[in-house]
Design a protein around this motif. Structure first.
Motif, short mmCIF file in Angstrom:
data_model
loop_
_atom_site.label_atom_id
_atom_site.label_comp_id
_atom_site.label_asym_id
_atom_site.label_seq_id
_atom_site.Cartn_x
_atom_site.Cartn_y
_atom_site.Cartn_z
N MET A 1 -57.65 -20.07 -15.69
CA MET A 1 -56.52 -19.13 -15.73
C MET A 1 -55.22 -19.89 -16.04
SD MET A 1 -55.89 -16.24 -12.86
CE MET A 1 -54.23 -16.42 -12.26
N THR A 2 -54.44 -19.38 -17.04
CA THR A 2 -53.18 -20.08 -17.36
C THR A 2 -52.13 -19.77 -16.29
OG1 THR A 2 -52.68 -18.24 -18.80
CG2 THR A 2 -53.40 -20.28 -19.86
N LYS A 3 -51.40 -20.82 -15.95
CA LYS A 3 -50.38 -20.66 -14.90
C LYS A 3 -49.10 -20.14 -15.55
CE LYS A 3 -49.12 -23.23 -10.80
NZ LYS A 3 -47.75 -23.68 -10.86
N ASN A 4 -48.48 -19.13 -14.92
CA ASN A 4 -47.22 -18.61 -15.45
C ASN A 4 -46.11 -19.64 -15.30
OD1 ASN A 4 -47.89 -16.02 -16.32
ND2 ASN A 4 -47.96 -15.29 -14.21
N PRO A 5 -45.25 -19.79 -16.31
CA PRO A 5 -44.11 -20.71 -16.14
C PRO A 5 -43.16 -20.18 -15.07
CG PRO A 5 -43.91 -19.45 -18.18
CD PRO A 5 -45.23 -19.09 -17.59
N PRO A 6 -42.38 -21.08 -14.43
CA PRO A 6 -41.46 -20.59 -13.39
C PRO A 6 -40.43 -19.62 -13.98
CG PRO A 6 -41.10 -22.93 -13.85
CD PRO A 6 -42.30 -22.52 -14.64
N LEU A 7 -40.00 -18.66 -13.18
CA LEU A 7 -39.02 -17.68 -13.66
C LEU A 7 -37.63 -18.31 -13.69
CD1 LEU A 7 -40.19 -14.55 -11.62
CD2 LEU A 7 -40.44 -14.93 -14.08
N LEU A 8 -36.80 -17.84 -14.63
CA LEU A 8 -35.42 -18.34 -14.70
C LEU A 8 -34.62 -17.83 -13.49
CD1 LEU A 8 -34.58 -17.61 -18.47
CD2 LEU A 8 -35.12 -19.84 -17.45
N THR A 9 -33.73 -18.65 -12.99
CA THR A 9 -32.86 -18.21 -11.89
C THR A 9 -31.68 -17.44 -12.47
OG1 THR A 9 -31.50 -20.18 -12.05
CG2 THR A 9 -33.42 -20.31 -10.58
N GLN A 10 -30.95 -16.77 -11.59
CA GLN A 10 -29.76 -16.03 -12.03
C GLN A 10 -28.80 -16.98 -12.76
OE1 GLN A 10 -27.37 -14.30 -8.91
NE2 GLN A 10 -26.12 -13.14 -10.34
N GLN A 11 -28.61 -18.18 -12.19
CA GLN A 11 -27.66 -19.13 -12.80
C GLN A 11 -28.11 -19.54 -14.20
OE1 GLN A 11 -24.73 -19.88 -11.57
NE2 GLN A 11 -24.23 -21.28 -13.25
N GLU A 12 -29.41 -19.79 -14.36
CA GLU A 12 -29.92 -20.20 -15.68
C GLU A 12 -29.76 -19.07 -16.70
OE1 GLU A 12 -33.44 -23.36 -14.36
OE2 GLU A 12 -33.81 -21.21 -14.22
N ILE A 13 -30.02 -17.85 -16.25
CA ILE A 13 -29.87 -16.70 -17.16
C ILE A 13 -28.40 -16.53 -17.54
CG2 ILE A 13 -30.17 -14.19 -17.38
CD1 ILE A 13 -32.52 -14.52 -15.29
N TYR A 14 -27.54 -16.66 -16.55
CA TYR A 14 -26.09 -16.52 -16.76
C TYR A 14 -25.59 -17.55 -17.79
CZ TYR A 14 -21.13 -17.11 -15.54
OH TYR A 14 -19.77 -17.26 -15.58
N GLU A 15 -26.07 -18.79 -17.67
CA GLU A 15 -25.66 -19.84 -18.62
C GLU A 15 -26.04 -19.44 -20.05
OE1 GLU A 15 -23.81 -22.36 -17.91
OE2 GLU A 15 -23.87 -22.10 -15.73
N GLN A 16 -27.26 -18.91 -20.20
CA GLN A 16 -27.72 -18.46 -21.53
C GLN A 16 -26.85 -17.31 -22.03
OE1 GLN A 16 -30.16 -19.71 -23.61
NE2 GLN A 16 -30.05 -21.37 -22.12
N PHE A 17 -26.59 -16.35 -21.15
CA PHE A 17 -25.78 -15.19 -21.53
C PHE A 17 -24.39 -15.61 -22.00
CE2 PHE A 17 -27.98 -11.54 -18.94
CZ PHE A 17 -29.10 -11.69 -19.73
#
Ligand code: SF4
Length: 369
Positions: A1-17
């Motif tokens: 079974m493939t392991k899901n990558p870790p989810l982005l945190t709010q801070q990481e998403i905010y930086e991208q936005f």
């Protein structure tokens, strides 16, 4: 079974936005949206859901930071039939979610708002198709995928804007005829008919069957034997019908050299004047084609699609107005989407007898390449 990558945190998403989308929202709102996206992604993982996002979603749903698959109606229908997730959350309108349920009935299919209808889908019902079939027996019925399951259950094959002419040609070959009933979009029918060099007839559906068939016989009497003939319906997309040939002229005047793309749900007078017409998926692909290169590009379609493209490509013009936003697609927003997964609403159901009848025309559409 493939392991899901870790989810982005709010801070990481905010930086991208901040890097990609600061033109759309003030900083404090980007942070709030980033928090909502983090929450949404967590729910998707916890519930083993897949989000199918139509290209007409606003940037904060279409963006790569929201887990899910983006596409046009045809691409998303294919994905809906293949997914192994337990829940399909459809960010689009009701007929799209219904199509997913028809193709994958064991899955729970959710839509964030039951108000997300479609002016094309509501322009016709199964009873209308039955009446047309009585008027024009033996002629195959092609329905645009923008129809309810009730309508689909009465037709021979569905089509999307990306494969409409191929589906019509397939139907004419299978039924060994040069005629087709093409529903319900008047402008798409006219645009496809023009592409195929076909004649088109719009029956007076309030007249009795004998009068209508006589009119049809008179109208088609002098047409060369092999000329394709379409029998259309008067449905219209309430967004695309608003584009005019004058809009094309005005844009060319204001932005000399601009490359204009339009969706074939636009009136034929508009489609004739633009540089490219195609489905949302085809238009998106075409942005990077050699024809376009570094020219300025404008789209005559539902304007949310342009948000994400303008953020990705500097040459994309944001020709947008509130008039060109689909009120049905706009029912999807981060709040309603999160609520849909939290409360498991709104569940799409299709009665089994209808579902079985609607499945074949949809599968035929998917099979036509
Ligand atoms: S943009 Fe037009 S065709 Fe698409 S869902 Fe809205 S009303 Fe229907």
């Amino acid at each position: 079974m493939t392991k899901n990558p870790p989810l982005l945190t709010q801070q990481e998403i905010y930086e991208q936005f901040k890097i990609k989308y600061s033109q759309y929202s003030p900083d404090f709102e980007l942070l709030i949206k980033a928090g909502q996206v983090e929450k949404l992604n967590r729910l998707v993982r916890e519930k083993n859901a897949v989000i199918l996002k139509h290209n007409y979603m606003s940037w904060d749903l279409q963006c790569d930071e929201v887990l899910g698959i983006r596409g046009d109606s045809l691409e998303l229908s294919r994905k809906a039939g293949e997914t192994e997730a337990d829940i399909i959350l459809f960010l689009g309108v009701k007929f799209m979610a219904e199509t997913a349920k028809v193709l994958n009935p064991k899955k729970t299919v959710l839509i964030p708002s039951l108000k997300a209808g479609c002016s094309l889908a509501s322009s016709i019902a199964g009873a209308d198709v039955r009446k047309l079939k009585q008027m024009f027996p033996g002629i195959p019925v092609v329905a645009y995928v923008n129809t309810d399951a009730d309508t689909k259950s009465e037709v021979d094959v569905c089509c999307a804007s990306g494969n409409a002419s191929k589906v019509v040609q397939w139907a004419m070959k299978e039924w060994k005829t040069n005629k087709v009933i093409f529903l319900p979009d008047k402008f798409l029918a006219q645009n496809v008919a023009r592409e195929m060099g076909a004649d088109i007839f719009f029956p007076n559906v309030s007249a009795d069957a004998t009068t209508t068939t006589k009119e049809f016989a008179l109208r088609t009497k002098h047409i060369a034997p092999k000329t394709p003939i379409f029998i259309g319906w008067e449905g219209k997309c309430e967004v695309h019908e608003k584009f005019t040939p004058e809009d094309v002229d005005g844009l060319r005047h204001d932005f000399p050299g601009v490359y204009i793309m339009a969706h074939p749900e636009c009136p034929p007078e508009v489609v004739k004047k633009v540089d490219f017409a195609g489905s949302t998926g085809e238009m998106i692909k075409n942005v990077t084609s050699p024809d376009v290169q570094d020219r300025q590009v404008a789209f005559f379609t539902e304007c949310a699609m342009v948000e994400i493209l303008a953020a990705q490509h500097k040459n994309v013009l944001q020709v947008c107005s509130i008039q060109k936003r689909c009120p049905h697609m706009a029912q999807n927003n981060l709040e309603t989407v999160i609520e849909a997964l939290e409360k498991m609403q709104y569940k799409i159901t299709v009665p089994e007898d209808l579902r079985k009848k609607a499945e074949l025309p949809i599968r035929r559409m998917i099979a036509v390449k």
